[in-house]
Each structure stands twice: as structure tokens, then as C-alpha cells.
Design a protein around this motif. Structure first.
Motif, mmCIF file in Angstrom:
data_model
loop_
_atom_site.group_PDB
_atom_site.id
_atom_site.type_symbol
_atom_site.label_atom_id
_atom_site.label_comp_id
_atom_site.label_asym_id
_atom_site.label_seq_id
_atom_site.Cartn_x
_atom_site.Cartn_y
_atom_site.Cartn_z
ATOM 1 N N ASN A 83 6.849 -5.160 -10.364
ATOM 2 C CA ASN A 83 5.590 -5.915 -10.387
ATOM 3 C C ASN A 83 4.304 -5.090 -10.295
ATOM 4 O O ASN A 83 3.221 -5.636 -10.508
ATOM 5 N N LEU A 84 4.408 -3.831 -9.953
ATOM 6 C CA LEU A 84 3.164 -3.090 -9.704
ATOM 7 C C LEU A 84 2.868 -2.018 -10.755
ATOM 8 O O LEU A 84 2.000 -1.167 -10.538
ATOM 9 N N LEU A 113 11.058 5.166 0.060
ATOM 10 C CA LEU A 113 11.736 4.242 0.977
ATOM 11 C C LEU A 113 11.476 4.656 2.421
ATOM 12 O O LEU A 113 11.173 3.823 3.281
ATOM 13 N N ARG A 114 11.561 5.950 2.655
ATOM 14 C CA ARG A 114 11.397 6.462 4.029
ATOM 15 C C ARG A 114 9.931 6.349 4.470
ATOM 16 O O ARG A 114 9.638 5.753 5.503
ATOM 17 N N GLU A 115 9.035 6.883 3.689
ATOM 18 C CA GLU A 115 7.626 6.967 4.109
ATOM 19 C C GLU A 115 6.961 5.592 4.180
ATOM 20 O O GLU A 115 6.152 5.336 5.063
ATOM 21 N N ALA A 116 7.296 4.720 3.222
ATOM 22 C CA ALA A 116 6.643 3.401 3.191
ATOM 23 C C ALA A 116 7.454 2.346 3.945
ATOM 24 O O ALA A 116 7.078 1.176 3.971
ATOM 25 N N GLU A 117 8.561 2.788 4.552
ATOM 26 C CA GLU A 117 9.427 1.894 5.334
ATOM 27 C C GLU A 117 9.849 0.675 4.512
ATOM 28 O O GLU A 117 9.692 -0.472 4.920
ATOM 29 N N LEU A 118 10.388 0.938 3.322
ATOM 30 C CA LEU A 118 10.836 -0.131 2.426
ATOM 31 C C LEU A 118 12.357 -0.170 2.383
ATOM 32 O O LEU A 118 13.014 0.858 2.553
ATOM 33 N N ASN A 119 12.911 -1.358 2.130
ATOM 34 C CA ASN A 119 14.330 -1.400 1.773
ATOM 35 C C ASN A 119 14.416 -1.403 0.232
ATOM 36 O O ASN A 119 13.400 -1.516 -0.456
ATOM 37 N N GLU A 120 15.631 -1.293 -0.265
ATOM 38 C CA GLU A 120 15.784 -1.137 -1.725
ATOM 39 C C GLU A 120 15.260 -2.352 -2.486
ATOM 40 O O GLU A 120 14.654 -2.221 -3.545
ATOM 41 N N GLU A 121 15.519 -3.520 -1.906
ATOM 42 C CA GLU A 121 15.086 -4.756 -2.578
ATOM 43 C C GLU A 121 13.570 -4.761 -2.752
ATOM 44 O O GLU A 121 13.049 -5.069 -3.824
ATOM 45 N N GLU A 122 12.857 -4.376 -1.673
ATOM 46 C CA GLU A 122 11.393 -4.333 -1.743
ATOM 47 C C GLU A 122 10.944 -3.295 -2.782
ATOM 48 O O GLU A 122 10.031 -3.532 -3.567
ATOM 49 N N TYR A 123 11.636 -2.167 -2.758
ATOM 50 C CA TYR A 123 11.277 -1.094 -3.691
ATOM 51 C C TYR A 123 11.387 -1.577 -5.137
ATOM 52 O O TYR A 123 10.458 -1.404 -5.935
ATOM 53 N N TYR A 124 12.499 -2.230 -5.455
ATOM 54 C CA TYR A 124 12.688 -2.671 -6.843
ATOM 55 C C TYR A 124 11.732 -3.800 -7.215
ATOM 56 O O TYR A 124 11.291 -3.903 -8.359
ATOM 57 N N PHE A 125 11.400 -4.619 -6.237
ATOM 58 C CA PHE A 125 10.396 -5.670 -6.480
ATOM 59 C C PHE A 125 9.054 -5.024 -6.875
ATOM 60 O O PHE A 125 8.422 -5.418 -7.855
ATOM 61 N N PHE A 175 0.838 -1.198 0.000
ATOM 62 C CA PHE A 175 0.000 0.000 0.000
ATOM 63 C C PHE A 175 0.880 1.258 0.000
ATOM 64 O O PHE A 175 0.658 2.192 -0.771
ATOM 65 N N GLY A 176 1.883 1.253 0.879
ATOM 66 C CA GLY A 176 2.746 2.434 1.010
ATOM 67 C C GLY A 176 3.452 2.760 -0.296
ATOM 68 O O GLY A 176 3.500 3.917 -0.731
ATOM 69 N N TYR A 177 3.966 1.723 -0.947
ATOM 70 C CA TYR A 177 4.642 1.948 -2.228
ATOM 71 C C TYR A 177 3.675 2.593 -3.221
ATOM 72 O O TYR A 177 3.975 3.621 -3.829
ATOM 73 N N LEU A 178 2.497 1.989 -3.376
ATOM 74 C CA LEU A 178 1.530 2.487 -4.368
ATOM 75 C C LEU A 178 1.077 3.908 -4.033
ATOM 76 O O LEU A 178 0.979 4.769 -4.901
#
Ligand SMILES: Cc1cc2nc3c(=O)[nH]c(=O)nc-3n(C[C@H](O)[C@H](O)[C@H](O)COP(=O)(O)O)c2cc1C
Length: 300
Positions: free
Chosen positions: A38-39, A22-34, A6-9
Motif C-alpha cells: 500500500n505504500l 522488521l526489527r527497527e520498525a517493530e513490524l511483524n511480517e503481515e504488517e510489512y507486506y501490507f 513511519f518506521g516502515y517508510l
């Protein structure tokens, strides 16, 4: 949908740069690139729907006027929907309605002192108190069923007595009932255990955007709507009534919470995807519509 997705979108669709996402959605880089990989189709759909989303409220009011009405399913003799949508699971009895001790507070006092309460004492609710809150807000005092029509009658009004709302109970601190997510059976006046895990409570907390009151509340009531119950009779205009009906439940919850020496806070700020997923709802035939946190007042 989980919070990270949800945060990424959410932030990506708002045009945030990678670092901010990355900061707001509390993601690491790997999650971000995934998510980047995919989205993209989901993001494209959000962009495509944006012009419609930006004026949907005005369109909704305009297009649900009687002038657009066609014969409802009920008028066309389409099979009636059931009045309740019972979930399967282990049953937990509640004190019978006729036997619970009803609090004595005057209506005048309950209305006068009602405030949204967001901090609660650590005191548990008794089973009688939980029963009373459910009596006031959700209990079916009558159930009528025949081939053409099935209705419940409750202590709150509902357009056409359709009562499209279901009640889920996130028990946190109630004497004699284990913490967990339950479904409330409004006719049998009992709880049906859905999930006793702490992970489920956390999912609900996250779905309500980490509003702290959910953590200290003795109980969080999650109301869902089954729109077809009302749409069957009123067509698309019925969607207006879902929200009006929910308001009545919320106010009875507020006043009942005052009467037991507690308080409530209604919650409309929640993530639809996360809350529907937490309750196992598809978001169309049934969706979360309103939440109430309730607990005892903290010492002054
Ligand atoms: C539809 C609705 C949604 C609300 N959503 C939230 C919410 O998500 N979080 C919250 O802290 N309060 C929420 N509230 C409580 C309001 O903020 C509160 O009623 C308002 O500030 C007035 O304060 P009072 O209730 O103490 O009179 C909501 C109230 C309503 C009626």
C-alpha cells in the motif's frame, strides 16, 4: 501517521532490507507486506523529492532574501488573520495572572544555573507554577483587534507582533488539574481540554521518539506555528521568523522553569507527522514547531 507506518517508510526509504525493517520498525511480517502493497506511491514521492530535500536548507535561505520579496498580503489589503486560533472544549481555570505568587530567583541565577534537565522529581507542579510558566512563555498581556490588524502582545518578542505560536499543554503531574492534553488560551489565560486519554499521552511520547523525559515531566508544552499569521505580513521570509519566535519562547520557558526550582529540556527531535496528528493539525496551516518538557529537579 502512526509509528509503524513511519518506521516502515523511514527504513525502507533508507534502503534497509526486510529483516532490518522488521526489527527497527517493530513490524511483524503481515504488517510489512501490507505496507509493501500500500505504500509504494508514498515511497516513490519520497524518492522523487529527495534531490530537492537534500538542498532545501540552502535554497530556503537564498530564496527568502529580501531581493525576492513581492508585496505581502497585508500590503495588498488581504483580510487579516486572527491573532489566536481557539480550540473548543471544556474550560479549566488557572490562577489569575495578577494573583499568582511570582518566584523570587534573580535573573543572574536563573541564567547561570540553566541546564537542559531530562530527569525530574515525582513532585507535582502547583497551579501557580504552571500559570507562571505560561505567563513567561505564552500569555497575551494585551490584545488589539480592528478590521485591519489583530495582534497579541506577550512576554516574549515576535516579529511584527504577529505571535504565530499556539501552546498545547500535555499535563502529566499538576496539582488540581487532571492529566490530559489541553490547549492554552493566551488571552483568557485558561486551559481547554482536548483529550484526557492515556492513549493521547502515549501518542505524544511516541511522536517525540520515546524520549524518556516526556514520561517523568510534570508538563510537556507543545508549541505549534500558524505560519500565515506571519506570512500575511512578511511573505515567505516569515517562515524564518517562526523559528526565531519559538526560540524566545523556549528560553523564557527555560528560565521560568529554573525560577520554580525545576528545569526544562527543549525538544526538536520529533516526528512531524505523528505530532501533528496527535494535536489534530494539518501540518501546513498549523504544525508542531517545538516542545518543552518541564519538571522539578530531582533530589541530588
Ligand atoms: C532547537 C533545540 C532542539 C533540541 N532538541 C532536543 C531533543 O530533542 N532532545 C534532547 O534531549 N535535547 C534537545 N535539546 C537540548 C540540547 O541538547 C541542549 O540544549 C544542549 O545539549 C546543551 O546543553 P544545555 O542546554 O544543558 O546547556 C534541544 C535544544 C535545542 C535548542
Amino acid at each position: 501517521m502512526d509509528m509503524k507506518t513511519f518506521g516502515y517508510l523511514y527504513y525502507k526509504a533508507r534502503g534497509y532490507e526486510q529483516e532490518a525493517i522488521l526489527r527497527e520498525a517493530e513490524l511483524n511480517e503481515e504488517e510489512y507486506y501490507f505496507f509493501e502493497k500500500n505504500l509504494s506511491s508514498v515511497l516513490a514521492e519520497i524518492e522523487e523529492s529527495r534531490p530537492q530535500a537534500e538542498k532545501i536548507g540552502a535554497d530556503f535561505i537564498r530564496l527568502t532574501r529580501y531581493i525576492y520579496e513581492r508585496e505581502s498580503d497585508q500590503a495588498q489589503n488581504v483580510a487579516r488573520p486572527d491573532a489566536v486560533k481557539v480550540r473548543a472544549g471544556e474550560l479549566v481555570s488557572l490562577p489569575a495572572i495578577g494573583k499568582i505568587e511570582m518566584p523570587e530567583m534573580s535573573l543572574h541565577k536563573a541564567i547561570e544555573q540553566r541546564r537542559s534537565l531530562r530527569k525530574y522529581s515525582a513532585q507535582a507542579l502547583s497551579m501557580d507554577e504552571l500559570s507562571f510558566l505560561l505567563w513567561a512563555s505564552s500569555w497575551a498581556r494585551d490584545f488589539r483587534s480592528n478590521e485591519r490588524m489583530e495582534i497579541t502582545l506577550r512576554n516574549v518578542p515576535s516579529a511584527g507582533a504577529r505571535h504565530p505560536l499556539e501552546t498545547y499543554v500535555d499535563v502529566r503531574n499538576v496539582e488540581g488539574i487532571n492529566a490530559g492534553l489541553y490547549y492554552y488560551h493566551p488571552i483568557k489565560h485558561c486551559l481547554v481540554l482536548l483529550d484526557a486519554s492515556e492513549a493521547k499521552a502515549q501518542q505524544i511520547f511516541e511522536g517525540c521518539m520515546r524520549q524518556e523525559m516526556l514520561k517523568t515531566a510534570a508538563v510537556n508544552f507543545i508549541l505549534s506555528a500558524v505560519p500565515y499569521r506571519t506570512v500575511w505580513r512578511y511573505g515567505q521570509r516569515g517562515y524564518r521568523y517562526l523559528y526565531l519566535d519559538a526560540g524566545h519562547v523556549g528560553q523564557n520557558m527555560h528560565l521560568a522553569a529554573e525560577a520554580i526550582g525545576g528545569g526544562a529540556c527543549m525538544i526538536g527531535a520529533y516526528l512531524d507527522e505523528a505530532m501533528n496528528e496527535a494535536l489534530g493539525l494539518d501540518g501546513m496551516e498549523e504544525f508542531v514547531i517545538y516542545i518543552a518538557s518541564v519538571g522539578k529537579k530531582p533530589a541530588e
